[in-house]
Structure formats: C-alpha cells, structure tokens
Motif scaffolding. Structure first.
Motif, PDB file in Angstrom:
ATOM      1  N   SER A 229       0.829  -1.213   0.000  1.00  0.00           N
ATOM      2  CA  SER A 229       0.000   0.000   0.000  1.00  0.00           C
ATOM      3  C   SER A 229       0.862   1.261   0.000  1.00  0.00           C
ATOM      4  O   SER A 229       0.550   2.243  -0.677  1.00  0.00           O
ATOM      5  CB  SER A 229      -0.931   0.003   1.205  1.00  0.00           C
ATOM      6  N   VAL A 230       1.951   1.231   0.767  1.00  0.00           N
ATOM      7  CA  VAL A 230       2.848   2.403   0.812  1.00  0.00           C
ATOM      8  C   VAL A 230       3.462   2.649  -0.554  1.00  0.00           C
ATOM      9  O   VAL A 230       3.513   3.793  -1.041  1.00  0.00           O
ATOM     10  CB  VAL A 230       3.939   2.201   1.883  1.00  0.00           C
ATOM     11  N   LEU A 231       3.930   1.577  -1.206  1.00  0.00           N
ATOM     12  CA  LEU A 231       4.511   1.728  -2.531  1.00  0.00           C
ATOM     13  C   LEU A 231       3.488   2.248  -3.533  1.00  0.00           C
ATOM     14  O   LEU A 231       3.792   3.103  -4.382  1.00  0.00           O
ATOM     15  CB  LEU A 231       5.081   0.397  -3.011  1.00  0.00           C
ATOM     16  N   SER A 232       2.257   1.758  -3.440  1.00  0.00           N
ATOM     17  CA  SER A 232       1.205   2.214  -4.346  1.00  0.00           C
ATOM     18  C   SER A 232       0.852   3.672  -4.094  1.00  0.00           C
ATOM     19  O   SER A 232       0.601   4.437  -5.038  1.00  0.00           O
ATOM     20  CB  SER A 232      -0.050   1.339  -4.177  1.00  0.00           C
ATOM     21  N   LEU A 233       0.864   4.074  -2.817  1.00  0.00           N
ATOM     22  CA  LEU A 233       0.583   5.470  -2.504  1.00  0.00           C
ATOM     23  C   LEU A 233       1.679   6.381  -3.045  1.00  0.00           C
ATOM     24  O   LEU A 233       1.400   7.446  -3.620  1.00  0.00           O
ATOM     25  CB  LEU A 233       0.456   5.643  -0.990  1.00  0.00           C
ATOM     26  N   LEU A 234       2.928   5.971  -2.872  1.00  0.00           N
ATOM     27  CA  LEU A 234       4.041   6.742  -3.429  1.00  0.00           C
ATOM     28  C   LEU A 234       3.951   6.815  -4.951  1.00  0.00           C
ATOM     29  O   LEU A 234       4.266   7.846  -5.559  1.00  0.00           O
ATOM     30  CB  LEU A 234       5.371   6.127  -3.009  1.00  0.00           C
ATOM     31  N   ALA A 235       3.519   5.712  -5.549  1.00  0.00           N
ATOM     32  CA  ALA A 235       3.323   5.717  -6.999  1.00  0.00           C
ATOM     33  C   ALA A 235       2.283   6.751  -7.394  1.00  0.00           C
ATOM     34  O   ALA A 235       2.453   7.481  -8.379  1.00  0.00           O
ATOM     35  CB  ALA A 235       2.896   4.325  -7.474  1.00  0.00           C
ATOM     36  N   GLY A 236       1.211   6.837  -6.630  1.00  0.00           N
ATOM     37  CA  GLY A 236       0.176   7.821  -6.910  1.00  0.00           C
ATOM     38  C   GLY A 236       0.691   9.242  -6.808  1.00  0.00           C
ATOM     39  O   GLY A 236       0.343  10.104  -7.628  1.00  0.00           O
ATOM     40  N   VAL A 237       1.528   9.491  -5.807  1.00  0.00           N
ATOM     41  CA  VAL A 237       2.132  10.824  -5.680  1.00  0.00           C
ATOM     42  C   VAL A 237       2.980  11.125  -6.911  1.00  0.00           C
ATOM     43  O   VAL A 237       2.949  12.242  -7.455  1.00  0.00           O
ATOM     44  CB  VAL A 237       2.971  10.915  -4.390  1.00  0.00           C
ATOM     45  N   GLY A 238       3.736  10.124  -7.370  1.00  0.00           N
ATOM     46  CA  GLY A 238       4.549  10.308  -8.571  1.00  0.00           C
ATOM     47  C   GLY A 238       3.705  10.541  -9.810  1.00  0.00           C
ATOM     48  O   GLY A 238       4.026  11.395 -10.649  1.00  0.00           O
ATOM     49  N   LEU A 239       2.606   9.787  -9.937  1.00  0.00           N
ATOM     50  CA  LEU A 239       1.715   9.988 -11.072  1.00  0.00           C
ATOM     51  C   LEU A 239       1.064  11.366 -11.020  1.00  0.00           C
ATOM     52  O   LEU A 239       0.903  12.035 -12.046  1.00  0.00           O
ATOM     53  CB  LEU A 239       0.637   8.894 -11.093  1.00  0.00           C
ATOM     54  N   GLY A 240       0.691  11.791  -9.810  1.00  0.00           N
ATOM     55  CA  GLY A 240       0.126  13.125  -9.658  1.00  0.00           C
ATOM     56  C   GLY A 240       1.133  14.200 -10.009  1.00  0.00           C
ATOM     57  O   GLY A 240       0.806  15.187 -10.683  1.00  0.00           O
ATOM     58  N   ALA A 241       2.373  14.001  -9.575  1.00  0.00           N
ATOM     59  CA  ALA A 241       3.424  14.957  -9.926  1.00  0.00           C
ATOM     60  C   ALA A 241       3.600  15.019 -11.440  1.00  0.00           C
ATOM     61  O   ALA A 241       3.804  16.096 -12.015  1.00  0.00           O
ATOM     62  CB  ALA A 241       4.736  14.566  -9.256  1.00  0.00           C
ATOM     63  N   GLY A 242       3.503  13.851 -12.105  1.00  0.00           N
ATOM     64  CA  GLY A 242       3.626  13.824 -13.551  1.00  0.00           C
ATOM     65  C   GLY A 242       2.568  14.671 -14.231  1.00  0.00           C
ATOM     66  O   GLY A 242       2.847  15.361 -15.218  1.00  0.00           O
ATOM     67  N   LEU A 243       1.348  14.648 -13.705  1.00  0.00           N
ATOM     68  CA  LEU A 243       0.281  15.461 -14.278  1.00  0.00           C
ATOM     69  C   LEU A 243       0.590  16.944 -14.187  1.00  0.00           C
ATOM     70  O   LEU A 243       0.139  17.738 -15.029  1.00  0.00           O
ATOM     71  CB  LEU A 243      -1.045  15.173 -13.567  1.00  0.00           C
ATOM     72  N   PHE A 244       1.348  17.348 -13.172  1.00  0.00           N
ATOM     73  CA  PHE A 244       1.680  18.762 -13.001  1.00  0.00           C
ATOM     74  C   PHE A 244       3.045  19.118 -13.574  1.00  0.00           C
ATOM     75  O   PHE A 244       3.519  20.238 -13.413  1.00  0.00           O
ATOM     76  CB  PHE A 244       1.580  19.138 -11.523  1.00  0.00           C
TER      77      PHE A 244
ATOM     78  N   PRO B 103      -4.303  -1.704  -5.452  1.00  0.00           N
ATOM     79  CA  PRO B 103      -3.140  -0.814  -5.615  1.00  0.00           C
ATOM     80  C   PRO B 103      -3.456   0.427  -6.445  1.00  0.00           C
ATOM     81  O   PRO B 103      -2.973   1.519  -6.148  1.00  0.00           O
ATOM     82  CB  PRO B 103      -2.114  -1.701  -6.320  1.00  0.00           C
ATOM     83  N   LEU B 104      -4.277   0.261  -7.480  1.00  0.00           N
ATOM     84  CA  LEU B 104      -4.640   1.408  -8.310  1.00  0.00           C
ATOM     85  C   LEU B 104      -5.502   2.388  -7.528  1.00  0.00           C
ATOM     86  O   LEU B 104      -5.358   3.612  -7.665  1.00  0.00           O
ATOM     87  CB  LEU B 104      -5.375   0.929  -9.557  1.00  0.00           C
ATOM     88  N   ALA B 105      -6.390   1.866  -6.675  1.00  0.00           N
ATOM     89  CA  ALA B 105      -7.227   2.742  -5.845  1.00  0.00           C
ATOM     90  C   ALA B 105      -6.382   3.521  -4.846  1.00  0.00           C
ATOM     91  O   ALA B 105      -6.602   4.720  -4.620  1.00  0.00           O
ATOM     92  CB  ALA B 105      -8.283   1.910  -5.111  1.00  0.00           C
ATOM     93  N   VAL B 106      -5.394   2.852  -4.246  1.00  0.00           N
ATOM     94  CA  VAL B 106      -4.501   3.538  -3.312  1.00  0.00           C
ATOM     95  C   VAL B 106      -3.695   4.601  -4.048  1.00  0.00           C
ATOM     96  O   VAL B 106      -3.494   5.716  -3.556  1.00  0.00           O
ATOM     97  CB  VAL B 106      -3.564   2.522  -2.618  1.00  0.00           C
ATOM     98  N   ALA B 107      -3.219   4.267  -5.258  1.00  0.00           N
ATOM     99  CA  ALA B 107      -2.475   5.236  -6.059  1.00  0.00           C
ATOM    100  C   ALA B 107      -3.348   6.443  -6.386  1.00  0.00           C
ATOM    101  O   ALA B 107      -2.866   7.586  -6.408  1.00  0.00           O
ATOM    102  CB  ALA B 107      -1.965   4.586  -7.340  1.00  0.00           C
ATOM    103  N   ALA B 108      -4.627   6.206  -6.633  1.00  0.00           N
ATOM    104  CA  ALA B 108      -5.538   7.315  -6.936  1.00  0.00           C
ATOM    105  C   ALA B 108      -5.611   8.300  -5.770  1.00  0.00           C
ATOM    106  O   ALA B 108      -5.752   9.514  -5.987  1.00  0.00           O
ATOM    107  CB  ALA B 108      -6.926   6.779  -7.260  1.00  0.00           C
ATOM    108  N   VAL B 109      -5.487   7.790  -4.549  1.00  0.00           N
ATOM    109  CA  VAL B 109      -5.473   8.676  -3.372  1.00  0.00           C
ATOM    110  C   VAL B 109      -4.260   9.610  -3.440  1.00  0.00           C
ATOM    111  O   VAL B 109      -4.349  10.803  -3.172  1.00  0.00           O
ATOM    112  CB  VAL B 109      -5.458   7.850  -2.071  1.00  0.00           C
ATOM    113  N   GLY B 110      -3.109   9.042  -3.824  1.00  0.00           N
ATOM    114  CA  GLY B 110      -1.911   9.862  -3.966  1.00  0.00           C
ATOM    115  C   GLY B 110      -2.057  10.909  -5.051  1.00  0.00           C
ATOM    116  O   GLY B 110      -1.636  12.060  -4.883  1.00  0.00           O
ATOM    117  N   VAL B 111      -2.660  10.526  -6.174  1.00  0.00           N
ATOM    118  CA  VAL B 111      -2.892  11.487  -7.259  1.00  0.00           C
ATOM    119  C   VAL B 111      -3.787  12.616  -6.786  1.00  0.00           C
ATOM    120  O   VAL B 111      -3.501  13.803  -7.007  1.00  0.00           O
ATOM    121  CB  VAL B 111      -3.522  10.781  -8.484  1.00  0.00           C
TER     122      VAL B 111
END
Length: 478
Positions: A288-303, A327-335
C-alpha cells in the motif's frame, strides 16, 4: 569473472513467456525497420517540398526540430566507447549480473550514454546552454515571485502577449515543471549547468525504472495471479528485463533526453509506474505504501506535463496484469492528494489545460501555423527516429504476433502506443514529438525484448549508429 557476476543464465532465443511455436523471422524484422526508414525519408522529402512551397512546417530539418550541421566534438569519443561496450558486452553482462547490480549498472550506463551523446555538441552547447534560451523555464526562474503568487496567477499568465505572459515552455506545461527548476536553482545554484545536469541524470534513469517494472511484472501470465509471486515467476520477469536492458541503455531518444525537460518528465512517470508495479505484487502495508508513493509520482507527472494524462493506461495496465484494483485505488489517493495541494495553492489543472489549448491556437503560435495534414503522419516518423530500427522491429513482433508476446510487454507497449495515437490525433502535438513523446517512447522500447538473442548485437549496433549519426549530423534544439 563468472564468479563475480553470478552463475550464467540461459539466453533462450525467444523471450520468456512466449509460446514454443515458430516465431516471426528476421527478414520480417528487417522489412519493418526498412519501412520505418522509408517513413522518415518520406517525411523529410515531403517536408522539404512543403517548405519550398511556402507552407509553414516550421522546423529546420523535417520531421525533427533541428538544423543540418555536421559536427563532432572530442568529448563525443566517449559516446563511441560507450556504444561499443554496450553492443559487444551488454547482452552478456545483462544476462549474468546479479539483479541489484544490474539495475545500478543500467543507470550508470544510461547516464554515460546520454551524457556522452550531449558531448558531441560540446559541454557548453550540449548541456550548459540547452535550458538557457528565451523560451525555456529558466527565464521564469529569474522572475519567480514566490510560491503563492506563482500558483495563483499561473493560469492567467498562459494566454496573452503581454510582458507578464509566461514563456513558451512554462506556459505549455503545468506549474510543477517550472517549480522544479526554481528548486534546482535554490539548492544547487542558478544557471543552465546545474539545471542541465540534473535534467540529464534524472531523465537517464527512465530505463532503470522500466527494467524494475518488467522485473516485477514480466513473469506474469494470463489468469489468476497468486501473491506472493513464486521464485520462478520472479526469475522469468527478471529474465525478460535482462533482454530489454541493453536496448534501454542505447535508446536513440537519449539524444533528446540530454538535455530536455521532457526526458526528466519521462523518468518521473516511469518511476511512478515502477513503484505501482512493485506495490501491486505485494500485499500488506508495504504494498500500500509503494502504491501510494506511486500515486504521488503519477500526480506529480500530471503537473509536469499535460500530455502525461494520455499515458493513464499504463497504470491501468499494471492493475490488469496483477488482477488487483486495490493498488490502483490507493495510487488514486496519492494522485488526488497532489491535485488537492495544487488546488489549495491556487492552481487547478483543468484551468491550465484550457488556457494552454487557447494559447496553442493563438495567432502567430506554431500550433496554429503548422499544418495538421502533414504533422499527423510526420509525427510518427519523428518518433520512429527516436525509437530506432530495433524498436520498430520489436513493435512489429508485438503487433503481428500478440499471442507470442509476454503479457507484460503486450500490455505496457500497447498502452504506450495508444497514448501516442491519442496525442497525435489530438492535434496538440504538431512537431517536436521526438522529445515531447519521450514518456511514451520509453515504454515502447520494451518491445526490443522480443528480438532474438542471436541478432541482439546487430540491432544494438543499429540503435547506437543511428543516435551517433543524428547527434553528429544535426544540431538538435534539445
């Protein structure tokens, strides 16, 4: 030597995860590569014809933004050395080296290849001066007003021809792209040298991120996925990544990775997908932590780039491969967290995107002047030049024999191809895609893992020669 590198690993001619039926032959690969060359030649000849007819193609050497300028500075000798080493020893080293060491070597070799290619132009022209032109982000760094004023006024400064209007690259990207260079200047110092070096090193790490992703997912097959993955599945994924690594290092698009911000954007996005892949094959808190960090990275990519929205199928492909949506849902939280932070700071992504489309078609802007009828197919020639003949041959294998491709290669490459198609048809990427589409091209190189081992060195040589010729005969803007 084998003791230091670990026990030798078998190099089957077919990629791990493929069926045992006879596969496509070399002559088909060569034909695909020749067709790619023909597309580039057609785009160049027709582009010159249109330029002579007075049509505003608006590049110096169609289909890429460059000028014909044969040159080769002494520092470029390092590029030849790196190319020879990877072509001759790359496949064997990738097959034998222990996994952690291989990832480290991949990163170092990619940095060396990208840096040495830039040295063909000379250190000053190839690295220091690249990001100091009047259209680049560093102009906005010099007049940065502070975080809150910057974010709250950013969208309003995209459109218009006033002294306060953002310069071309800052206006064409979300605010994080400019903020990265503000922070580089604050931490390391102002000017083009540190900005160029950081951009190059980060951008060159994309191949390592792709290798990590394939190492995590490459051994999966269609059907139910059992976690934790079995040792044989893990080894199969890493075996596939080993076939990709030399091609990831000698990526011809490295010509534009060093130095363009789009290369850095490609790496940020690639590492976000890699983190999601690592999180998706793990259960519990770590996953979950890795997926959340991935979401933050994906969100950063959008910006960093509006265009990265087109690559949204790559994270989805990861979830499909592992048959898990958590994992995708957790990543969405990061985004959403990244989107929310920027919104609270005063910038809303869709406001910026709307303004960018308005500016793209303003009178006098290249987006309005460049003809869609030419660039909608010439873009494909430009990206083919960045991908190189080996990737074109690999894509042919994915397209014509999809059932023989490992599912991870099929899913990730298909997602990248769809992203290119969406970006191309949108009309918002007319020209300069040899750098703009680096976040997609990085994943398309993965198709090279399907090329037979017996011909790998020849294809690697073709990739290296292409990159050396492009950077020696043309003076690229990036």
């Amino acid at each position: 030597m084998s003791t230091l590198l670990g026990p030798p690993r078998p190099q089957d001619d077919e990629a791990p995860g493929t069926s045992a039926r006879p596969g496509p032959r070399l002559r088909g690969d060569l034909l695909a590569a020749l067709l790619g060359c023909a597309l580039v030649a057609a785009a160049a000849l027709y582009g010159w014809n249109r330029i002579e007819a007075g049509v505003p193609i608006l590049v110096g050497w169609p289909p890429v933004l460059a000028e014909w300028m044969p040159h080769f500075r002494r520092g470029g000798v390092a590029a030849v050395v790196v190319a020879v080493l990877v072509v001759t020893a790359g496949p064997a080293v990738a097959a034998r080296l222990r996994w952690g060491a291989l990832l480290a070597v991949t990163f170092v070799a990619s940095v060396a290849w990208t840096f040495s290619l830039a040295l063909i132009d000379g250190y000053q022209a190839g690295i220091v001066d690249r990001l100091t032109t009047p259209t680049e982000y560093l102009v906005e760094v010099d007049r940065y007003p502070g975080l809150v004023p910057f974010l709250t006024t950013f969208a309003d400064r995209i459109v218009g021809m006033t002294p306060d209007t953002l310069v071309t690259h800052s206006s064409g990207h979300p605010p994080l792209a400019t903020l990265v260079y503000v922070w580089i200047a604050d931490v390391l110092g102002p000017g083009g040298e540190y900005a160029g070096l950081v951009t190059l090193v980060v951008g060159a790490s994309a191949s390592t991120a792709v290798a990590v992703t394939v190492g995590a997912l490459g051994g999966l097959r269609w059907g139910r996925v059992e976690l934790p993955l079995s040792p044989s599945t893990v080894e199969a994924g890493r075996a596939l990544a080993r076939r990709y690594v030399p091609f990831g290092v000698l990526f011809p698009g490295a010509v534009w990775v060093g130095v363009s911000a789009d290369g850095m954007f490609a790496a940020v996005f690639a590492w976000a997908v890699a983190l999601l892949a690592l999180g998706a094959v793990r259960r519990g808190v770590l996953g979950s932590v890795l997926s959340l960090l991935a979401g933050v990275g994906l969100g950063a990519g959008l910006f960093l780039s509006y265009g990265l929205a087109a690559a949204g199928l790559l994270p989805v492909a990861v979830a499909v491969l592992v048959r898990r949506w958590w994992p995708l849902a957790v990543a969405a939280v990061g985004v959403l967290a990244v989107v929310g932070l920027f919104h609270l700071g005063g910038f809303f992504w869709f406001d910026g995107y709307t303004q960018v489309k308005l500016r793209y078609y303003q009178p006098g802007e290249y987006g309005l002047l460049r003809p869609y009828s030419y660039w909608v197919w010439a873009n494909l020639a430009a990206v083919a030049l960045a991908l190189g003949p080996a990737t074109v041959a690999g894509l042919r294998r994915v397209a014509w024999w999809p059932r023989r491709a490992p599912v991870a290669v099929l899913a990730l490459v298909a997602a990248a191809v769809i992203a290119v198609a969406v970006a191309d048809l949108s009309g918002l990427s007319k020209s300069e895609v040899e750098r703009i589409w680096l976040p997609f091209a990085t994943w398309m190189v993965l198709a090279c893992a399907l090329l037979p081992v017996r011909s790998a060195r020849w294809w690697l040589g073709a990739q290296a020669v292409l990159a050396l010729l492009v950077n020696s005969l043309l003076f690229t803007v990036w």
